[in-house]
Scaffold this motif. Structure first.
Motif, mmCIF file in Angstrom:
data_model
loop_
_atom_site.group_PDB
_atom_site.id
_atom_site.type_symbol
_atom_site.label_atom_id
_atom_site.label_comp_id
_atom_site.label_asym_id
_atom_site.label_seq_id
_atom_site.Cartn_x
_atom_site.Cartn_y
_atom_site.Cartn_z
ATOM 1 N N GLN C 213 0.813 -1.215 0.000
ATOM 2 C CA GLN C 213 0.000 0.000 0.000
ATOM 3 C C GLN C 213 0.847 1.265 0.000
ATOM 4 O O GLN C 213 0.609 2.200 0.741
ATOM 5 N N GLY C 214 1.890 1.265 -0.825
ATOM 6 C CA GLY C 214 2.687 2.464 -1.030
ATOM 7 C C GLY C 214 3.799 2.669 -0.024
ATOM 8 O O GLY C 214 4.606 3.574 -0.171
ATOM 9 N N ALA C 215 3.870 1.840 1.005
ATOM 10 C CA ALA C 215 4.900 2.044 2.016
ATOM 11 C C ALA C 215 5.840 0.840 2.057
ATOM 12 O O ALA C 215 5.453 -0.285 1.726
ATOM 13 N N VAL C 216 7.092 1.084 2.498
ATOM 14 C CA VAL C 216 8.031 -0.025 2.687
ATOM 15 C C VAL C 216 7.722 -0.664 4.025
ATOM 16 O O VAL C 216 7.777 -0.010 5.065
ATOM 17 N N VAL C 217 7.339 -1.953 4.004
ATOM 18 C CA VAL C 217 6.995 -2.596 5.274
ATOM 19 C C VAL C 217 8.180 -3.359 5.858
ATOM 20 O O VAL C 217 8.091 -3.881 6.964
ATOM 21 N N GLY C 218 9.279 -3.415 5.112
ATOM 22 C CA GLY C 218 10.444 -4.074 5.680
ATOM 23 C C GLY C 218 11.512 -4.261 4.627
ATOM 24 O O GLY C 218 11.221 -4.353 3.439
ATOM 25 N N ILE C 219 12.779 -4.227 5.077
ATOM 26 C CA ILE C 219 13.892 -4.515 4.179
ATOM 27 C C ILE C 219 14.676 -5.662 4.794
ATOM 28 O O ILE C 219 15.050 -5.623 5.960
ATOM 29 N N LYS C 220 14.871 -6.717 4.023
ATOM 30 C CA LYS C 220 15.518 -7.917 4.561
ATOM 31 C C LYS C 220 16.692 -8.308 3.677
ATOM 32 O O LYS C 220 16.659 -8.109 2.463
ATOM 33 N N LYS C 221 17.695 -8.906 4.287
ATOM 34 C CA LYS C 221 18.713 -9.597 3.496
ATOM 35 C C LYS C 221 18.118 -10.935 3.083
ATOM 36 O O LYS C 221 17.526 -11.632 3.914
ATOM 37 N N THR C 222 18.252 -11.319 1.827
ATOM 38 C CA THR C 222 17.610 -12.560 1.388
ATOM 39 C C THR C 222 18.171 -13.770 2.117
ATOM 40 O O THR C 222 17.480 -14.745 2.335
ATOM 41 N N ALA C 223 19.425 -13.660 2.523
ATOM 42 C CA ALA C 223 20.026 -14.783 3.233
ATOM 43 C C ALA C 223 19.358 -15.015 4.585
ATOM 44 O O ALA C 223 19.444 -16.095 5.155
ATOM 45 N N GLU C 224 18.701 -13.975 5.101
ATOM 46 C CA GLU C 224 18.151 -14.076 6.445
ATOM 47 C C GLU C 224 16.631 -14.152 6.460
ATOM 48 O O GLU C 224 15.987 -13.886 7.463
ATOM 49 N N THR C 225 16.029 -14.439 5.298
ATOM 50 C CA THR C 225 14.572 -14.497 5.284
ATOM 51 C C THR C 225 14.121 -15.715 4.478
ATOM 52 O O THR C 225 14.947 -16.476 3.968
ATOM 53 N N SER C 226 12.814 -15.897 4.393
ATOM 54 C CA SER C 226 12.285 -17.027 3.644
ATOM 55 C C SER C 226 11.164 -16.534 2.742
ATOM 56 O O SER C 226 10.568 -15.497 3.007
ATOM 57 N N PRO C 227 10.865 -17.269 1.681
ATOM 58 C CA PRO C 227 9.758 -16.871 0.807
ATOM 59 C C PRO C 227 8.460 -16.699 1.582
ATOM 60 O O PRO C 227 7.691 -15.777 1.305
ATOM 61 N N GLU C 228 8.236 -17.563 2.578
ATOM 62 C CA GLU C 228 6.981 -17.480 3.332
ATOM 63 C C GLU C 228 6.895 -16.160 4.078
ATOM 64 O O GLU C 228 5.843 -15.496 4.086
ATOM 65 N N GLU C 229 8.032 -15.788 4.710
ATOM 66 C CA GLU C 229 8.021 -14.537 5.470
ATOM 67 C C GLU C 229 7.756 -13.346 4.542
ATOM 68 O O GLU C 229 6.960 -12.454 4.845
ATOM 69 N N LEU C 230 8.401 -13.349 3.367
ATOM 70 C CA LEU C 230 8.231 -12.244 2.420
ATOM 71 C C LEU C 230 6.781 -12.153 1.944
ATOM 72 O O LEU C 230 6.211 -11.067 1.838
ATOM 73 N N THR C 231 6.184 -13.296 1.655
ATOM 74 C CA THR C 231 4.797 -13.298 1.200
ATOM 75 C C THR C 231 3.892 -12.703 2.265
ATOM 76 O O THR C 231 3.004 -11.887 1.980
ATOM 77 N N ARG C 232 4.128 -13.112 3.517
ATOM 78 C CA ARG C 232 3.319 -12.577 4.621
ATOM 79 C C ARG C 232 3.467 -11.066 4.689
ATOM 80 O O ARG C 232 2.494 -10.340 4.853
ATOM 81 N N MET C 233 4.711 -10.594 4.542
ATOM 82 C CA MET C 233 4.945 -9.145 4.595
ATOM 83 C C MET C 233 4.219 -8.440 3.445
ATOM 84 O O MET C 233 3.650 -7.377 3.611
ATOM 85 N N MET C 234 4.242 -9.063 2.267
ATOM 86 C CA MET C 234 3.665 -8.437 1.087
ATOM 87 C C MET C 234 2.156 -8.333 1.193
ATOM 88 O O MET C 234 1.560 -7.294 0.899
ATOM 89 N N VAL C 235 1.513 -9.412 1.633
ATOM 90 C CA VAL C 235 0.056 -9.442 1.642
ATOM 91 C C VAL C 235 -0.487 -8.894 2.953
ATOM 92 O O VAL C 235 -1.603 -8.371 3.009
ATOM 93 N N GLY C 236 0.305 -8.981 4.027
ATOM 94 C CA GLY C 236 -0.143 -8.486 5.323
ATOM 95 C C GLY C 236 -0.927 -9.538 6.075
ATOM 96 O O GLY C 236 -1.504 -9.282 7.115
ATOM 97 N N ARG C 237 -1.000 -10.742 5.518
ATOM 98 C CA ARG C 237 -1.686 -11.841 6.193
ATOM 99 C C ARG C 237 -1.178 -13.115 5.536
ATOM 100 O O ARG C 237 -0.485 -13.080 4.531
ATOM 101 N N ASP C 238 -1.554 -14.245 6.088
ATOM 102 C CA ASP C 238 -1.173 -15.490 5.429
ATOM 103 C C ASP C 238 -2.009 -15.661 4.179
ATOM 104 O O ASP C 238 -3.210 -15.412 4.198
ATOM 105 N N LEU C 239 -1.322 -16.050 3.114
ATOM 106 C CA LEU C 239 -2.019 -16.159 1.842
ATOM 107 C C LEU C 239 -2.800 -17.461 1.794
ATOM 108 O O LEU C 239 -2.265 -18.526 1.999
#
Lengths: 310, 356, 502
Positions: C213-239
């Motif tokens: 929604q127009g704002a940066v909700v988080g910046i992560k190093k890819t080495a320290e995150t997972s696709p699931e976490e990124l998806t949750r951040m993107m959608v704001g809920r579990d998909l």
């Protein structure tokens, strides 16, 4: 009919056709560049008419064909500026603008001419002479047709390769074509679409004005309303039938000019077919050409589409 | 650098202001023209209005002058609403007058109640056929309608010139006038007000205006005309035969233009000649466009232009200003109206240019 | 410590009341690949437009190598070495590759084609791009056009390169090649921003900034995150992904036999296509854009005529019938370009909803039945949750999602036997996409044969029963969506034939 086919008459038809072609060729080349920049300028006829009147007024006033030509070029550019303001800046539909401008030009020139003449007789002058090219003009047949013409005819013919090279090889030519093919592309490169479209319109309308001046200086000793007689429209058809390519456009122009010249000679020779049918020929031929030549592959992709920036 | 963005909706008030402004600018520029030509602006305009509205007779005369413009204006509205940029109103009007005249040659001593409807019908068929020819060239061969109509205008005018100057329709002993003989009484359109030749063509024009409005607004065909103008692709995707729609639109437009020819030739001049028609088709384009491509708008514009046309003769007698002022003024008004109609749709801002 | 190549601080950009970007802060270092990840409408495109001078931010700062910038046009951005590779190519089809590239960088009267070509060839060689500089762009494949688009940016030594969804038009091989080029650019010290919504691409970046929604909700190093976490951040809920219900398939409903459609050039638009779709089946069409999806939909709907072959609906041959007749048999068609082909912008919702039926159901005594039109619009606006003040609202004023709902409302009613949907979810946000998928499932449950073409392979796999893959107008194979995977479809999309047909 056979009277028209005698060698002398045929020769005379061709010599006159080259002169007649000059008028349409200037307008057609101008329109070609304008359309390649994406502006479908339908105001050619009106622009030419304005060029005719201004050339006539200056010629009648000063007697200088050079001043008359320059003034007609200037008048053409003013016309181009008005059309540019409507199409490029205001983004009025290109067709509507052209139609509107033609009606304006036809009304204005008529009024201007009538108030200039007042109650009296319109002034006239003698038409300009041809400039034979020494040596070349003596070549049999071709010499008369190609090298014993007016100065402006030579210029018009030379403009064909010049414009072809301009569009293919020069920086500005490439950018002009890009404006007609994909204006967003120019913008993404940080170049102004409007600048190129205005430039093309100014150039194209200047040439059309010059064509009008030539019509006045070489063929008519005085102005009359609607003297352009559809030549501006024939120029537009020539561009389409020529698939937006300079050389082919010139070929289409020559067809119209020969038919036009034929009609004039038919009247003079006294053929038994009513002369009105000869006069129809260029107009009928123009529709025929558009039916026969169906390829529009050279048409700029965004021709006539008003461009709205982000 | 002028930056322009599109507005979502345009208010009625903004529109009225813009059109009024266009009208004022148009008159201002016309005044400038008169002044440049060395005549008196006040005298010119007052003579123009005197001639147009000065007396009851003048006003009725203005209605007579407006009648053909209503028809060609409506022809413009129908075609342009479908975004078919025909400028063949002029040629179709000639074709209509010629077909009507052609029919009258076979009607001999038929009574008026038979002759006049047949003439009108023949004229409409003639205009419609010419219009359809351009429509067919457009949909079958992709020949641009502006070009085909312009070219056919010239062809038709030369054809009439042949018929009248030495051809079969030339009136005996009057080759140099380029006109036919006078029409018999039973071919003439009945008059409503006989002193000024206000004929039934005017009533027909009003009727046509209402019909055009109704067709555009209430019928499926009108729906198709408007959709054709706005998005022909969507229409094609929904199974409408676009080529056929174009043909019908051009037929209707041509038939309307033809009525202009009938009303001038059979209602006012009583003989077929070219120069009484010249320009009425082109003025119709201005009428239709200034009328905002709305039938009633076109009616109002036609009444105004008819009045100007009528007043211009009076003006040219009273002052040094040639009647050609009127076409010049119409052209000027048209350009201002076109600009106004677009400007109201945009928000204009001035911003610093940084483009090369 | 040196300044990052690009530093964006508290950037805001609104359009009217819509906040497209709000308080966006991030940075990219030289030689780093940063990924901007977010849904459609999350503000990615607006952000890239602000960075390349097309839009001017309302507030906030953009600094390049430590120096604050005020970009007011694309020319400014190019001058400062910021290059953009557009999602939808911005090329002149009529120009050669070389001409496309030199425009804007030549200053003389004549274009110096010889030295420009030499320079271009050298760039191509160093990045391993194989393209003929003198080929006309319109003669190139879509994938090759993507390289031309990329070369435009490489030609002027960009310091910062923004790639906007570059893989949407590339096949699997092409994507791999793109990432090899990106590695080379990183080694040369170019900072790269990759805009994408493909998770597997995101994971190849160094860092990822997630937008919602127009704002940066988080910046992560890819080495320290997972696709699931990124998806949750993107959608704001579990998909919660909708997947196909296994309803039994009925008899064949729509059948194509050896259908060939002529193209403009030598190659036919569709070449000998045969398949059938059953009652209650969702049949997917996969393929790189421009490989025949549009002609396929149009030939079934009757908008185009096949040169040879037979199309039948419930055993009735429809390939010889017109659009209207086919539609009346129970076929709905959601065209690819909703504003160009599906709707009339200047018409109201009411009018758009009766387009095609204006002579039938909605005409009474030769006139349009306004009352019925209004009732129809009122009902459908409610049923399809079209957000509009009234049925008289002009469709041109609607958002993409609401405009698509208008088409959906009109076509779903017609589709009692077959529904064609070409890219129905393109450019829409998740809410609308979910809704459209639900509509397709409803039709499936009613026994309608659904044909959907989409560039979102994951969606296709989740939605469809079977998927046919188009390549250059040919059907490369039909796979069972339950048993297939992205790799298999990717190979087919690249033109490799299937070994075992389903």
């Amino acid at each position: 009919m056979s009277e028209l086919l005698s060698p002398e008459i045929l020769m005379s038809i061709m010599v006159a056709a080259m002169g007649g072609a000059t008028v349409i060729l200037f307008a057609a080349l101008g329109e070609l560049v304008t359309e390649r920049a994406g502006i479908w300028n339908m105001g050619v006829e009106g622009t030419m008419l304005v060029g005719c009147l201004v050339a006539y007024l200056v010629m009648a006033g000063t007697g200088s064909p050079i001043l008359a030509s320059i003034a007609a070029i200037g008048a053409g550019m003013v016309a181009g500026l008005i059309i540019g303001f409507m199409t490029v800046t205001l983004r009025v539909d290109h067709f509507v603008t052209g139609l509107g401008f033609n009606l304006l030009a036809s009304g204005l020139t008529l009024f201007w001419f009538r108030s200039y003449v007042g109650g009296g007789k319109p002034p006239s002058y003698s038409t300009i002479d041809t400039v034979p090219i020494p040596g070349l003009a003596d070549i049999p047949i071709l010499g008369q047709i190609l090298f014993n013409q007016h100065l402006l005819t030579y210029i018009a013919l030379l403009s064909v390769p010049v414009i072809a090279v301009f569009l293919r090889r020069t920086t500005f030519g490439l950018e002009t074509r890009a404006a007609g093919e994909n204006p967003q592309f120019l913008e993404a490169k940080g170049l102004s679409v409007a600048t190129r479209q205005y430039a093309a319109l100014l150039f194209g309308s200047a040439l059309t004005g010059l064509g009008g001046a030539f019509l006045m200086l070489a063929f008519a000793d005085q102005f009359r309303p609607d003297i352009s007689g559809g030549r501006g429209w024939l120029a537009i058809v020539a561009v389409i039938a020529g698939n937006w390519k300079p050389l082919r456009t010139m070929a289409a122009v020559l067809i119209f000019a020969i038919l036009d010249s034929l009609a004039v000679h038919a009247q003079g020779v006294g053929v038994d077919v009513p002369y009105q049918f000869f006069l129809m020929l260029p107009y009928v031929a123009s529709i025929g050409l558009l039916i026969l030549i169906r390829s529009r592959s050279g048409q700029p992709a965004k021709l006539g589409v008003p461009y709205l920036r982000h | 650098m002028i930056e322009i963005t599109r507005r979502q909706t345009v208010g009625y008030r903004a529109r009225i202001v813009a059109y009024l402004l266009a009208l004022v600018m148009g008159f201002a520029c016309t005044s400038l023209l008169i002044w440049l030509s060395g005549a008196s602006v006040m005298e010119g305009f007052s003579a123009l209005f005197e001639g147009a509205f000065g007396s009851e007779e003048a006003m009725l005369q203005s209605l007579v002058a407006a009648t053909p413009l209503i028809f060609t204006g409506l022809a413009t509205v129908i075609a342009y609403r479908a975004e078919i940029w025909s400028i063949g109103q002029e040629g179709q009007m000639f074709a209509g007058a010629m077909s009507g005249y052609f029919a009258s040659l076979y009607l001999g001593g038929a009574p008026m109640v038979v002759a006049v409807p047949v003439i009108i019908l023949a004229a409409m068929i003639g205009g419609a056929l010419l219009g359809m020819l351009c429509g067919w060239l457009k949909s079958r061969f992709a020949v641009n309608e502006i070009i085909s109509t312009v070219m056919l205008n010239y062809v038709i005018v030369y054809f009439l010139s042949y018929l009248l100057a030495g051809g079969p329709w030339t009136a005996e002993g009057s080759t140099s006038y380029h006109q036919t003989a006078l029409l018999a009484d039973n071919f003439r359109l009945p008059l409503i007000v006989s002193d000024v030749k206000l004929h039934i063509g005017f009533l027909l024009a009003i009727l046509a205006t209402v019909l055009c409005w109704g067709i555009l607004k209430f019928t499926p065909f009108g729906f198709e005309i408007r959709a054709l103008g706005a998005n022909p692709t969507a229409l094609r995707f929904k199974g409408v035969n676009v080529a056929r729609t174009i043909l019908i639109v051009m037929a209707v437009s041509g038939a309307l233009s033809a009525l202009a020819g009938v009303s001038e030739i059979f209602g006012v001049n009583y003989r077929l000649k070219g120069d009484v028609l010249t320009g009425l088709g082109f003025t119709g384009i201005i009428v239709g466009m200034i009328g905002g491509l709305n039938p009633f708008g076109a009616l109002i514009a036609a009444l105004l232009f008819g009045a100007l046309e009528n007043g211009s003769l009076y003006m040219s007698v009273l002052s040094d200003i040639p009647p050609a002022l009127v076409p010049a003024m119409q052209g000027i008004l048209l350009l201002f109206f076109l600009s106004a109609s677009v400007i109201v749709r945009y928000r204009v801002r001035i911003r610093r240019a940084s483009y090369v | 410590m040196t300044s990052p190549t690009l530093e964006v601080t508290a950037l805001c950009k609104s359009f009217g009341s819509v906040r497209a970007n709000h308080d966006v802060t991030f940075s990219v270092d030289a030689g780093e690949l940063l990924c901007l990840f977010g849904e459609n409408g999350a503000g990615k495109s607006t952000l890239s437009a602000c960075l390349t001078g097309l839009y001017r931010p309302d507030s906030g700062e953009i600094a390049l190598e430590g120096t604050p910038l005020r970009l007011s046009s694309a020319a400014d951005a190019i001058r400062h070495g910021i290059g953009l590779v557009h999602q939808h190519f911005v090329l002149v089809p009529d120009f050669t590759v070389l001409e496309n590239i030199v425009v804007g960088s030549e200053t003389g009267l004549f274009v110096d084609f010889a030295s420009a070509e030499a320079r271009l060839r050298q760039i191509c060689e160093s990045y391993g791009i194989d393209i003929d500089p003198n080929a006309r762009v319109e003669d190139l494949s879509v994938g090759e056009q993507q390289w031309a688009e990329l070369l435009k940016a490489l030609y002027f030594d960009a310091k910062l390169l923004i790639l906007d969804e570059p893989t949407a038009t590339l096949d699997v091989e092409g994507s791999k090649k793109l990432f090899r080029i990106i590695d080379k650019l990183k080694a040369d010290g170019v900072a790269i921003i990759l805009i994408t919504h493909f998770l597997e691409e995101v994971m190849q970046a160094d860092r990822v900034a997630v937008l919602r929604q127009g704002a940066v909700v988080g910046i992560k190093k890819t080495a320290e995150t997972s696709p699931e976490e990124l998806t949750r951040m993107m959608v704001g809920r579990d998909l919660k992904r909708q997947t196909r219900q296994s309803t039994p398939m009925g008899t064949a409903r729509l059948a194509l036999e050896s259908v060939t459609v002529e193209g403009l050039g030598e190659r036919p638009d569709l070449d000998d296509i045969s398949f059938c779709v059953h009652e209650g089946e969702i049949f997917g069409i996969a393929g790189v854009a421009g490989n025949g999806q549009r002609p396929l939909m149009e030939v079934i709907a009757g908008v185009r005529k096949p040169k040879s072959g037979i199309i039948s609906l419930d055993d009735t041959v429809i390939s010889s019938k017109g659009v209207h007749a086919i539609k009346s048999m129970g076929l709905g068609h959601i065209p690819e370009d909703r504003f160009a082909e599906g709707l009339v912008r200047d018409f109201s919702i009411e009018e758009n909803l009766i387009l095609g039926e204006h002579r039938g159901t909605f005409a009474k005594g030769g006139l349009l039945d306004f009352r019925k039109m209004a009732q129809n619009a009122k009902r459908l606006i409610a049923e399809f949750s079209i957000a509009a003040p009234s049925g008289e609202t002009l469709v041109g004023n609607l958002s993409g999602g609401n405009a698509q709902r208008v088409i959906l409302a009109r076509e779903m009613q017609l589709a009692s036997k077959v529904l064609l949907a070409n890219q129905p979810t393109r450019g829409l946000d998740v809410g609308v996409i979910d809704y459209i998928h639900q509509c397709l499932f409803n039709k499936k449950a009613e026994g309608v044969a659904v044909v959907i073409a989409s560039s979102e392979l994951e969606d296709l796999i989740a939605l469809c029963d079977r998927i046919g893959v188009l390549f250059q107008g040919r059907l490369m194979g039909i796979v069972d969506a339950r048993k297939t995977n992205l790799e298999e479809i990717g190979l087919l999309m690249a033109g490799h034939a299937l070994e075992t047909a389903v």
